[in-house]
Design a protein around this motif. Structure first.
Motif, PDB file in Angstrom:
ATOM      1  N   HIS A   2     -33.614  33.364   0.776  1.00  0.00           N
ATOM      2  CA  HIS A   2     -33.772  33.425  -0.676  1.00  0.00           C
ATOM      3  C   HIS A   2     -35.226  33.751  -1.019  1.00  0.00           C
ATOM      4  N   PHE A   3     -35.420  34.817  -1.794  1.00  0.00           N
ATOM      5  CA  PHE A   3     -36.761  35.255  -2.163  1.00  0.00           C
ATOM      6  C   PHE A   3     -36.959  35.166  -3.670  1.00  0.00           C
ATOM      7  N   THR A   4     -38.178  34.831  -4.074  1.00  0.00           N
ATOM      8  CA  THR A   4     -38.564  34.817  -5.480  1.00  0.00           C
ATOM      9  C   THR A   4     -39.765  35.746  -5.645  1.00  0.00           C
ATOM     10  N   PRO A   5     -40.141  36.067  -6.892  1.00  0.00           N
ATOM     11  CA  PRO A   5     -41.321  36.915  -7.082  1.00  0.00           C
ATOM     12  C   PRO A   5     -42.575  36.359  -6.423  1.00  0.00           C
ATOM     13  N   HIS A   6     -42.654  35.047  -6.217  1.00  0.00           N
ATOM     14  CA  HIS A   6     -43.832  34.469  -5.556  1.00  0.00           C
ATOM     15  C   HIS A   6     -43.913  34.837  -4.081  1.00  0.00           C
ATOM     16  N   ASP A   7     -42.826  35.326  -3.508  1.00  0.00           N
ATOM     17  CA  ASP A   7     -42.863  35.760  -2.114  1.00  0.00           C
ATOM     18  C   ASP A   7     -43.453  37.159  -1.961  1.00  0.00           C
ATOM     19  N   VAL A  21     -41.066  34.937   5.753  1.00  0.00           N
ATOM     20  CA  VAL A  21     -40.886  36.384   5.830  1.00  0.00           C
ATOM     21  C   VAL A  21     -40.747  36.833   7.282  1.00  0.00           C
ATOM     22  N   LEU A  22     -41.633  36.350   8.133  1.00  0.00           N
ATOM     23  CA  LEU A  22     -41.605  36.767   9.536  1.00  0.00           C
ATOM     24  C   LEU A  22     -40.348  36.274  10.251  1.00  0.00           C
ATOM     25  N   ARG A  23     -39.899  35.063   9.920  1.00  0.00           N
ATOM     26  CA  ARG A  23     -38.664  34.553  10.524  1.00  0.00           C
ATOM     27  C   ARG A  23     -37.467  35.381  10.089  1.00  0.00           C
ATOM     28  N   SER A  24     -37.465  35.798   8.828  1.00  0.00           N
ATOM     29  CA  SER A  24     -36.336  36.592   8.348  1.00  0.00           C
ATOM     30  C   SER A  24     -36.263  37.943   9.044  1.00  0.00           C
ATOM     31  N   MET A  25     -37.394  38.475   9.465  1.00  0.00           N
ATOM     32  CA  MET A  25     -37.428  39.767  10.144  1.00  0.00           C
ATOM     33  C   MET A  25     -37.099  39.649  11.619  1.00  0.00           C
ATOM     34  N   ALA A  26     -37.496  38.537  12.233  1.00  0.00           N
ATOM     35  CA  ALA A  26     -37.376  38.412  13.690  1.00  0.00           C
ATOM     36  C   ALA A  26     -36.092  37.743  14.148  1.00  0.00           C
ATOM     37  N   ASN A  27     -35.501  36.939  13.284  1.00  0.00           N
ATOM     38  CA  ASN A  27     -34.377  36.098  13.700  1.00  0.00           C
ATOM     39  C   ASN A  27     -33.065  36.669  13.160  1.00  0.00           C
ATOM     40  N   LEU A  28     -32.573  37.738  13.769  1.00  0.00           N
ATOM     41  CA  LEU A  28     -31.370  38.407  13.296  1.00  0.00           C
ATOM     42  C   LEU A  28     -30.127  37.877  13.988  1.00  0.00           C
ATOM     43  N   GLY A  29     -29.057  37.753  13.227  1.00  0.00           N
ATOM     44  CA  GLY A  29     -27.768  37.347  13.766  1.00  0.00           C
ATOM     45  C   GLY A  29     -26.685  38.321  13.357  1.00  0.00           C
ATOM     46  N   TYR A  30     -25.453  37.869  13.430  1.00  0.00           N
ATOM     47  CA  TYR A  30     -24.322  38.704  13.039  1.00  0.00           C
ATOM     48  C   TYR A  30     -24.455  39.147  11.583  1.00  0.00           C
ATOM     49  N   LEU A  31     -24.801  38.216  10.685  1.00  0.00           N
ATOM     50  CA  LEU A  31     -24.985  38.548   9.276  1.00  0.00           C
ATOM     51  C   LEU A  31     -26.299  37.973   8.778  1.00  0.00           C
ATOM     52  N   ASN A  32     -27.092  38.828   8.124  1.00  0.00           N
ATOM     53  CA  ASN A  32     -28.413  38.457   7.636  1.00  0.00           C
ATOM     54  C   ASN A  32     -28.539  38.930   6.198  1.00  0.00           C
ATOM     55  N   VAL A  33     -28.834  38.003   5.290  1.00  0.00           N
ATOM     56  CA  VAL A  33     -28.827  38.315   3.866  1.00  0.00           C
ATOM     57  C   VAL A  33     -30.182  37.968   3.255  1.00  0.00           C
ATOM     58  N   TRP A  34     -30.769  38.945   2.546  1.00  0.00           N
ATOM     59  CA  TRP A  34     -31.994  38.727   1.781  1.00  0.00           C
ATOM     60  C   TRP A  34     -31.602  38.766   0.306  1.00  0.00           C
ATOM     61  N   GLU A  35     -31.565  37.595  -0.329  1.00  0.00           N
ATOM     62  CA  GLU A  35     -31.201  37.502  -1.738  1.00  0.00           C
ATOM     63  C   GLU A  35     -32.438  37.181  -2.558  1.00  0.00           C
ATOM     64  N   GLY A  36     -32.608  37.881  -3.666  1.00  0.00           N
ATOM     65  CA  GLY A  36     -33.779  37.586  -4.477  1.00  0.00           C
ATOM     66  C   GLY A  36     -33.869  38.448  -5.715  1.00  0.00           C
ATOM     67  N   ALA A  37     -34.797  38.075  -6.579  1.00  0.00           N
ATOM     68  CA  ALA A  37     -35.002  38.767  -7.845  1.00  0.00           C
ATOM     69  C   ALA A  37     -35.673  40.112  -7.613  1.00  0.00           C
ATOM     70  N   VAL A  38     -35.741  40.888  -8.672  1.00  0.00           N
ATOM     71  CA  VAL A  38     -36.493  42.134  -8.645  1.00  0.00           C
ATOM     72  C   VAL A  38     -37.960  41.826  -8.329  1.00  0.00           C
ATOM     73  N   ARG A  39     -38.563  42.648  -7.485  1.00  0.00           N
ATOM     74  CA  ARG A  39     -39.970  42.507  -7.078  1.00  0.00           C
ATOM     75  C   ARG A  39     -40.232  41.229  -6.285  1.00  0.00           C
ATOM     76  N   SER A  40     -39.252  40.787  -5.534  1.00  0.00           N
ATOM     77  CA  SER A  40     -39.465  39.607  -4.700  1.00  0.00           C
ATOM     78  C   SER A  40     -39.781  39.998  -3.258  1.00  0.00           C
ATOM     79  N   SER A  41     -39.858  41.287  -2.957  1.00  0.00           N
ATOM     80  CA  SER A  41     -40.177  41.862  -1.641  1.00  0.00           C
ATOM     81  C   SER A  41     -39.022  41.770  -0.648  1.00  0.00           C
ATOM     82  N   LYS A  42     -37.834  41.410  -1.102  1.00  0.00           N
ATOM     83  CA  LYS A  42     -36.706  41.247  -0.180  1.00  0.00           C
ATOM     84  C   LYS A  42     -36.317  42.556   0.497  1.00  0.00           C
TER      85      LYS A  42
END
Length: 286
Positions: A203-208, A16-37
């Motif tokens: 990639h996020f799942t409900p466990h995230d 989670v922290l890497r996804s927030m801090a490590n931004l590039g040209y394109l950043n995608v958060w893919e995941g199910a409903v309620r996965s916190s993406k």
């Protein structure tokens, strides 16, 4: 009070922290409903906007109402994350926008404007023609019209801090967002991604989601599985229902149950005690 929750599970918390801090040209958060993406993507966007020397940004979603619900007005919307009042989200000219002042990473205070547009209509792209943006956040990118996506990417071309942040509910692997963008970028070499400016697909799942127990996560994955993943994520099970005749990319991980519960760590930001420009991201504006 606004709270940001982080997993006590180190691997999930670090992702989670890497996804927030490590931004590039394109950043995608893919995941199910309620996965916190969406919450994590909005937190990353908030950090980016407040620090950037750019001043104009684009926020898009299926409709204005869905953007307001998913990204602006709720407990973990941008107004609360940035410590802003409802008055900071208002009509500006013919459009709606979030407007506030922020001290940027170079120490200069600038007015920031996040323009809000619906993007599902076939003519939606016409509303942003002629505009320039430093960066772009797209909520549910797979619900956007393809021409809007192309136009939005063109609208950030002159930015000196060019970043694009997308959230995505998993769709058919034949969906144009995979064929035209995600799969094409994902197949690039490390050098090509570096030349692009960085590409990150999370990639996020409900466990995230730290507020969901293992049982909650299992139920969520089960009831949603006809519409979930279609992506090659580690070990998984083949989904049935939507797109069931498709390839091996139709595999997702099932959440593993832990009898102790998933647990979470709370980072508190008490809004009633915050400075006038407080929020999760303090900008130290004078």
């Amino acid at each position: 009070m606004t709270e940001i929750l982080l997993h006590t599970d180190k691997e999930r918390r670090d992702k989670v922290l890497r996804s927030m801090a490590n931004l590039g040209y394109l950043n995608v958060w893919e995941g199910a409903v309620r996965s916190s993406k969406t919450v994590m993507a909005l937190a990353a966007f908030g950090l980016y906007v407040t620090r950037s020397t750019e001043t104009r940004f684009l926020l898009s979603g299926r409709t204005i109402k869905t953007i307001e619900k998913n990204c602006i007005l709720e407990d973990f919307g941008l107004l609360n994350l940035l410590g802003l009042a409802k008055e900071n989200y208002r009509k500006v000219g013919e459009d709606r926008a979030i407007v506030f002042n922020s001290r940027c990473e170079d120490g200069i205070i600038r007015e920031k404007k996040i323009s809000v547009f619906g993007a599902s209509d076939i003519r939606a792209y016409m509303a942003i023609r002629g505009n320039s943006y430093g960066g772009w956040f797209a909520d549910e990118i797979n619900m956007h019209d393809p021409e809007f996506v192309s136009e939005a990417l063109r609208r950030t071309a002159v930015s000196k801090d060019r970043k694009h942040l997308w959230t995505l509910n998993p769709d058919s692997p034949h969906h144009w967002i995979y064929a035209d963008y995600l799969d094409r970028y994902d197949q690039m070499t490390v050098e090509e991604k570096k030349d692009l400016g960085g590409y990150h697909w999370w990639h996020f799942t409900p466990h995230d989601n730290p507020v969901m127990t293992p049982d909650d996560a299992l139920i969520r994955a089960t009831v949603s599985r006809g519409f979930l993943p279609l992506r090659p994520l580690h070990q998984g099970v083949e989904m049935h229902g939507r797109g069931s005749d498709l390839s091996q990319r139709q595999r997702i991980p099932l959440p593993r149950l832990r009898p102790q519960g998933c647990g979470h760590q709370i980072l508190r930001n008490r809004l009633r005690n915050r400075p006038p420009h407080g929020g999760v991201f303090r900008r130290h504006v004078q």
